[in-house]
Each structure stands twice: as structure tokens, then as C-alpha cells.
Write an enzyme that holds these catalytic residues in place. Structure first.
Site, PDB file in Angstrom:
ATOM      1  N   GLY A   1      40.568  38.355  37.655  1.00 53.60           N
ATOM      2  CA  GLY A   1      40.358  39.796  37.632  1.00 53.60           C
ATOM      3  C   GLY A   1      40.382  40.402  36.237  1.00 53.60           C
ATOM      4  N   SER A   2      40.850  41.639  36.162  1.00 52.20           N
ATOM      5  CA  SER A   2      40.669  42.473  34.969  1.00 52.20           C
ATOM      6  C   SER A   2      41.466  42.056  33.743  1.00 52.20           C
ATOM      7  CB  SER A   2      41.006  43.925  35.316  1.00 52.20           C
ATOM      8  OG  SER A   2      40.112  44.424  36.292  1.00 52.20           O
ATOM      9  N   VAL A   3      42.361  41.095  33.852  1.00 52.46           N
ATOM     10  CA  VAL A   3      43.057  40.639  32.646  1.00 52.46           C
ATOM     11  C   VAL A   3      42.081  40.032  31.643  1.00 52.46           C
ATOM     12  CG1 VAL A   3      45.282  40.268  33.790  1.00 52.46           C
ATOM     13  CG2 VAL A   3      43.603  38.411  33.738  1.00 52.46           C
ATOM     14  N   ILE A   4      40.863  39.738  32.090  1.00 49.00           N
ATOM     15  CA  ILE A   4      39.855  39.155  31.215  1.00 49.00           C
ATOM     16  C   ILE A   4      39.218  40.205  30.296  1.00 49.00           C
ATOM     17  CG2 ILE A   4      37.724  39.479  32.556  1.00 49.00           C
ATOM     18  CD1 ILE A   4      38.849  36.103  31.238  1.00 49.00           C
TER      19      ILE A   4
END
Length: 728
Positions: A404-407
Site C-alpha cells: 500500500g501507500s508506504v511506497i
């Protein structure tokens, strides 16, 4: 007067002549003696070489020097504070050394005597051993069951090699042995068999352990008293490997019965190992086998032509294996394990959590790569159907998930590097509608249009901003209902950039079996958009920790490692032995973004925690520490251990961060796969991250000194776990 002088001169001349004659005679005797002695020596040498030479050659050929390696204790494993994680527990052992001249009947005789003195576990005696033992006890009866015509048929069969014919007959004999025959073996017979089978399995002149588990003091004493009646049997001290931690990454060793695994047999034999040596079977024990194994004692046995040992010499006393100090802090590890387990069980008990079964937390020093804690917890079911939580720390580097958005911090830095966007650039967060597809949008904005900078995009976790960044990397600007065309090279550009952070590639961790994750195969336009928000490729928790470390330390991808130091064995058991080697940090690569761009992204991550609209602000507001991070939620299709649930829509939640913000000491990553099958869930990713950082700083003042000098450091016992024996 003259006449007198003449007579005197004549007498003097006569004396000298006599002296010369005596000297000549003596010299002749001396030379003759030397000649005789040399003649005798030559004759003797000729006699020894010509007459007796062949006898001496045969005698020499009948004498053989055989070197036997004797096992030594493996090195201990400690945590960074000198607490013992893996130790050696001495125990009584009874061994048997088979000589080259030993016959099977002699071994059987000794086994019968020994069986009267010790009690053996017969539950693991193999069927083949029982059959062979029954044949040995009833040899004529056994072979009578194979008729002469059957034996002749085998002997005349040209398809069977001459060396295999007897084996074929023996196989037929075994097939004729009935269950009733085997049941006729008494308990006493099985005791003898259990001993005899171990004797037979041993190698010539190599001590074979007959019994080392649960040898009572009485058994040890009574065998010691009767050694003169038990040829080649000995009582000695063996050891077992004892773990003071259930951390699975420590690994395990084989037992003497297992010996060297078949797939590694040639490798170890070429390095001087014996077939029944204990070796590291997994993880730390396997990774550092050559350090932990030590140098075995070398004893040289001189045997005669009958295979009997006539002399024994100690060539090398041997030395225990090196002691290893790991980067792990066991107190921090224990506290974080309890934290993860508590939150995992709490989440499991609430909401639509039928698929939730695991959670991970990795914490490391972003500057050195030292792993401070590697937590993995997995919910299993025991034999009674009761739910239990087991260690699954190995899953931190062997299992991968959509994150998810940790990228997104990596996506922004990739966009800067490829000149798709610039730091501070404002884009409109809006639903992205491509021709023939459903709209893709940010969670907080399903229908509107919100202008925002890249920092706000990180703070609020804008999907739309990242979608547009990906399209710009592909060379196009977004227009509603446009047809987006992408090339495989566009995927490659982004993935190559991610790899510079450690995403989608091996981290280099010093453990075997690392998994680099899966790369999505469908190179469609919509998948490019999924890639940049962490919902296409999969990554391991350890990769996330290395990635956020790279951001935290200013762009250096440091190799994570668990080995901190190598020491010689302790001389007194109270203090660590002399330092042999300290593991230095290793930078694998440096990302090409300038420091200003990295600092800019770190500022956005700081807003995630402390900004007015930060996605984790409600969890970190009021913290006594300054830090930065990023949250993540991935909508995924379930393909976990429950095959009946394959294809179910579920959510995986994640979190990355580092602290302190200005001078990071720790970087951390949290992954909780398949937390729910609905839209509502408890954000335990953020709860775990906040409490983990607080736990670190509470312990940091007491003991976590990363540059601590370990010379002369005291050895202490861990108190968090019960000791368990793992291997021998």
C-alpha cells in the site's frame, strides 16, 4: 770417542726402524678391521634388503595411520548485551568405536552385554533394521524361505550385476519375513537391536554415540565400571544445543542420528566433516556454521594388519567454535513480541478478521544496518484445536505482501529523479478516469478536485497525485477519459528506482532463504497506477525496513545484518572472550537523488505524524519523541494459507517510520496482512508503530548503546523465555 758415537747412532736408528714397523703393523690391523666391519655392514644391509626386504614391506603395509576427528562444543550465541541466546548443555554419553577388524558377531555380543546395563528407546527402530536383525538371529530359516531355484534364477539373470545378485536375494528374503516373525522379537531383543543398529551405522575408528539422551547417573556409572568387559565402548561427555529464546531466526542443528543433510554431504565432507557430525540446519546456525563448528580434536590411531589399534597419538587438542554476538537486543525483542502478539489477538477478536493470522515488526539502525528486533507472530491451531501464537520472525524476510501507500515516498523520489515532477509541485487530487475503466481515487476524495503539493500528498496519502506522477513518468499528462498507453520500459523505470531503496530485491541479510517478492505480470496501464501506490508488486517487511532506512540516513542503502561481533570462546564462562572481528556497516548503493530532495520527502513524512491532516497524526500527536513515517493500506485479493478463501477481497495494513526525526537511530516497518474483509478495522499498524518507538526510547536510556565496547563484557542469562533444547 768416535767409535762410541757411531755405536750410539746405530742404536738410535735401529729403534726408529722398529717404531716404524710397529706403526705400519698397527695401521694394517686398523684398516683390516674397518674392512671387516664394512663388509659385515654391507652383508647385513644386503640380507635385510634382499632376504628380509619383502617381509619388512609387508609389515609396513599392514600398519596404517588413521586420523579421527573428535567433535567439540559449538560456539555460543549472544544478544548485543551479552545475554546467552543459544548455549551448550553438557550431558552423559555412551559411545562405541568400531575397529576395522570388528565383526558383526563381536558387535552383537557387545550389544547384548550393554543392553543389560542401559535402557534404550526402541520406538524409532526402523522396519529394515528389525528385518535384518531377525535374519541374523534366524539365518538358516530365513534363507531357506528362498528356494534354490529362485536363487539360481537370480544368479543366472544377466540383467542383474554380479555385485547386486546377493542384494537381490537378501531383498527377497526380507519380503518373506512376516509380521508374526517380527512380533517374535522380544523387548530384550529390541533393546539389543537398538544398540546394535547404532554400532553398525558407525564409521571405522570414529566414536559413534549409542545413547546421549537421558543417560542416568546410574547407567553412566555402571557402564564405566564394566568397560573392561565391553570392548570399544566408552563413557564420555556429549552436549546438546539449548536455546534461551524461541526466536526462529536463531535456527537449529542436526542431531548425531541425522548427521549431515544429504543435499550438503559432499560440501561438508570436503571440509573435513564426518557423516554423523552435527551441523547448522537453518538460519543463524546454518549461516555461520564454519564459525560455530570450531576445530575438532584430531587423534591419530596406528593400526596393524589385523585392524587393531596399536598406538594412539593426540595430534591436535581441538578448540570450541567461535562465539557470536548478534545485533538483536533480547529485552527489546521480548517487549516488542508481546506488543505485536497483544495487538494481533485484539484485532483477531474484533471485526471481520477471519483471514487475519500474522503480523510483523522489524526495527533496525538505519546508519549501520544492525537489526535491533525482528518480530513475526503467527496464529496457529494446536493438536487440540486451541488457538496459539507462534514465532514467525522468519516470515519477515521469507514472505512478501502488497504494502500500500508506504511506497509513496519512493514514488515521489522516483518522480523527481526521472524529471516527471519537481519538489513542491502542485497537482489536483481528483478521481482518475481512463477510457473503459472505473475511476481510481484517493480514499479521502472520491469525487472532488483538491489542489495539493507533494508534501500534502504524502501527509494525506493521495493516490491521485501518485497516479499522475506515474503517467508523467510514462510521458503523458492526465486528461479525463483519456486512453493511456504505457510501455514495459515504464514499469522497468519505476521498479529499477524502487530497487535502489531495497524494494523488490534481496536486502543482503545474513540469513539463508531470503525472498525478494513477486512482480506483477500484467503490464497494463491501470497496473502501472497500482504499482506506484503499492498494490501490484509484493515486498517483505525487511525490505520495507531497509527502504525507510535508506530515506532516513540520507540515501544510502545499508545492508541489514544480524551478526555484530565474533569472539573467541570465553575462558571463564563469566565474560565474553577476546574480540576477533567486528562487523562493519556495508553500503550497497546510494540513490541518485540530491540530499535536498530526500530532506523534502522526509518533511512530508514528518507531516504524516504531526501535520494537521496527517494520516497517522491521531496516533502520534502528543508523542514525547520526534519522528516521521508513512501509513499504508492495500486492497488485495487473498491467497494465503486458507485455500477455501482464495479470491476474497481483504485489506493489508502497513507502516514505516524513523526516529528521531533529525538524527535517526531507528527505522521500523510494520506489516499486518489480511487484517479484515470489510472496510472497517482497527489500525493496529499505527498502534504498534507508536508503542514500538516508545518502547525503544524507554530502554535506550538503560541499555541500548549502539557503540558499546564489548571487550570484557559480562555474560548473563536471558530471563524472558524458558530454555528449550533444539538439536544436539
Amino acid at each position: 770417542m768416535r767409535k762410541k758415537n757411531k755405536n750410539t747412532k746405530k742404536r738410535a736408528s735401529s729403534v726408529k726402524a722398529k717404531q716404524r714397523a710397529n706403526l705400519s703393523f698397527r695401521m694394517n690391523i686398523l684398516f683390516f678391521s674397518i674392512f671387516v666391519l664394512f663388509s659385515i655392514l654391507i652383508l647385513r644391509l644386503g640380507y635385510m634388503q634382499i632376504v628380509k626386504g619383502s617381509d619388512y614391506v609387508r609389515a609396513l603395509q599392514q600398519t596404517e595411520e588413521v586420523t579421527v576427528n573428535t567433535s567439540v562444543p559449538r560456539g555460543r550465541i549472544y544478544d548485543r548485551q551479552g545475554r546467552v541466546l543459544v548455549d551448550n548443555k553438557p550431558k552423559n554419553a555412551i559411545t562405541y568405536t568400531k575397529l576395522q577388524s570388528t565383526t558383526s558377531d563381536e558387535m552383537l555380543s557387545t550389544a547384548r552385554k550393554l543392553a543389560k546395563l542401559i535402557k534404550m528407546d526402541t520406538s524409532k527402530v526402523a522396519l529394515r533394521d528389525k528385518q535384518d536383525f531377525w535374519i541374523k538371529l534366524h539365518n538358516k530359516e530365513a534363507y531357506a524361505r528362498v528356494s534354490k531355484s529362485e536363487q539360481d534364477a537370480i544368479n543366472k539373470n544377466q540383467k542383474i550385476a554380479a555385485t547386486d545378485k546377493q542384494a537381490a536375494i537378501d531383498k527377497l528374503v526380507r519380503q518373506r519375513i512376516t509380521k508374526a516373525d517380527l512380533k517374535s522379537l522380544t523387548k530384550s531383543d529390541l533393546q539389543v537391536l537398538a544398540i546394535y543398529s547404532k554400532m553398525v551405522a558407525g564409521y571405522n575408528l570414529s566414536p559413534q554415540i549409542i545413547k546421549s539422551d537421558n543417560v542416568t547417573d546410574k547407567e553412566f556409572a555402571i557402564v564405566s565400571e564394566h568397560l573392561n568387559e565391553l570392548p570399544n565402548v566408552n563413557t564420555t561427555t556429549d552436549w546438546s544445543r539449548v536455546k534461551d529464546s524461541d526466536l526462529s531466526i536463531l535456527g537449529s542443528t542436526t542431531t548425531p542420528n541425522e548427521g549431515i543433510p544429504k543435499d550438503k554431504l559432499e560440501y561438508y565432507l570436503a571440509r573435513g566433516y564426518s557423516r554423523n557430525d552435527r551441523v547448522g540446519k537453518s538460519y543463524i546456525e546454518a549461516q555461520y556454521e564454519e564459525l560455530l563448528q570450531g576445530q575438532k580434536a584430531v587423534v591419530k590411531n596406528e593400526t596393524n594388519g589385523k585392524g587393531q589399534v596399536v598406538d594412539t597419538k593426540s595430534i591436535f587438542k581441538g578448540s570450541p567454535g567461535k562465539d557470536l554476538v548478534l545485533t538483536i537486543d533480547s529485552q527489546l525483542q521480548t517487549k516488542l513480541e508481546k506488543l505485536v502478539e497483544q495487538e494481533l489477538l485484539a484485532a483477531k477478536a474484533s471485526g471481520a478478521s477471519s483471514l487475519l493470522d500474522r503480523a510483523f515488526l522489524v526495527m533496525m539502525n538505519p546508519n549501520t544496518g544492525e537489526i535491533l528486533s525482528m518480530v513475526g507472530k503467527k496464529i496457529d491451531t494446536d493438536a487440540n484445536g486451541k488457538m496459539v501464537v507462534n514465532d514467525y520472525s522468519i516470515g519477515s524476510f521469507t514472505s512478501a505482501y502488497e504494502v500500500g501507500s508506504v511506497i509513496k515516498p519512493a514514488t515521489l523520489l522516483t518522480g523527481y529523479k526521472l524529471n516527471a515532477i519537481t519538489p513542491g509541485q502542485v497537482l489536483v487530487d481528483q478521481p482518475i478516469k481512463l477510457a473503459g475503466t472505473k475511476p481510481k481515487s484517493s480514499i479521502f476524495n472520491r469525487s472532488g478536485a483538491i489542489p495539493m503539493s507533494d508534501l500534502t500528498a504524502i501527509e494525506r496519502s493521495s493516490n491521485s497525485y501518485m497516479f499522475q506522477t506515474a503517467m508523467r513518468i510514462a510521458g503523458v499528462n492526465y486528461i479525463p477519459n483519456m486512453a493511456l498507453h504505457v510501455q514495459p520500459s515504464d514499469f522497468a523505470k519505476i521498479r529499477n528506482s524502487y530497487a535502489q531503496f531495497g524494494l523488490g530485491v534481496d536486502t543482503g541479510i545474513d540469513l539463508p532463504g531470503e525472498f525478494s517478492g513477486f512482480r506483477g505480470q500484467e503490464l497494463l496501464p491501470g497496473k502501472l497506477l497500482d504499482l506506484v501506490i503499492g498494490q501490484f508488486d509484493t515486498f517483505t517487511p525487511l525490505q520495507l525496513a531497509q527502504y525507510v532506512s535508506t530515506v532516513a540516513n540520507g540515501g544510502k542503502r545499508v545492508q541489514p545484518h544480524l551478526l555484530k561481533e565474533i569472539h573467541d570462546p570465553s575462558t571463564d564462562g563469566k565474560k565474553l572472550g577476546p574480540l576477533v572481528e567486528e562487523i562493519e556497516p556495508k553500503v550497497l548503493n546510494t540513490i541518485t537523488n540530491p540530499q535536498s530532495q530526500i530532506d523534502h520527502v522526509k518533511q512530508g513524512m514528518h507531516l504524516v505524524y504531526f501535520g494537521s491532516q496527517g494520516s497517522a497524526a491521531s496516533f502520534f500527536r502528543g508523542a514525547k519523541f520526534d519522528a516521521a513515517g508513512k501509513t499504508g493500506t492495500a486492497q488485495v485479493v487473498y491467497y494465503g494459507p486458507k485455500k477455501a478463501a482464495y479470491g476474497t477481497q481483504t485489506l493489508t495494513i502497513t507502516h514505516i517510520g524513523f526516529a528521531p526525526y533529525k538524527n535517526p537511530e531507528i527505522a521500523y516497518a510494520v506489516v499486518v496482512p489480511w487484517v479484515t474483509t470489510s472496510e472497517s478495522y482497527t489500525a493496529i499498524n499505527n498502534i504498534i508503530a507508536r508503542k514500538a518507538v516508545e518502547t525503544y526510547f524507554s530502554l535506550q536510556k538503560k541499555e541500548l548503546k549502539n557503540d558499546q565496547d564489548t571487550v570484557g563484557q559480562k555474560i548473563t542469562k536471558t530471563t524472558s523465555k524458558d530454555s528449550t533444547t533444539t538439536g544436539q
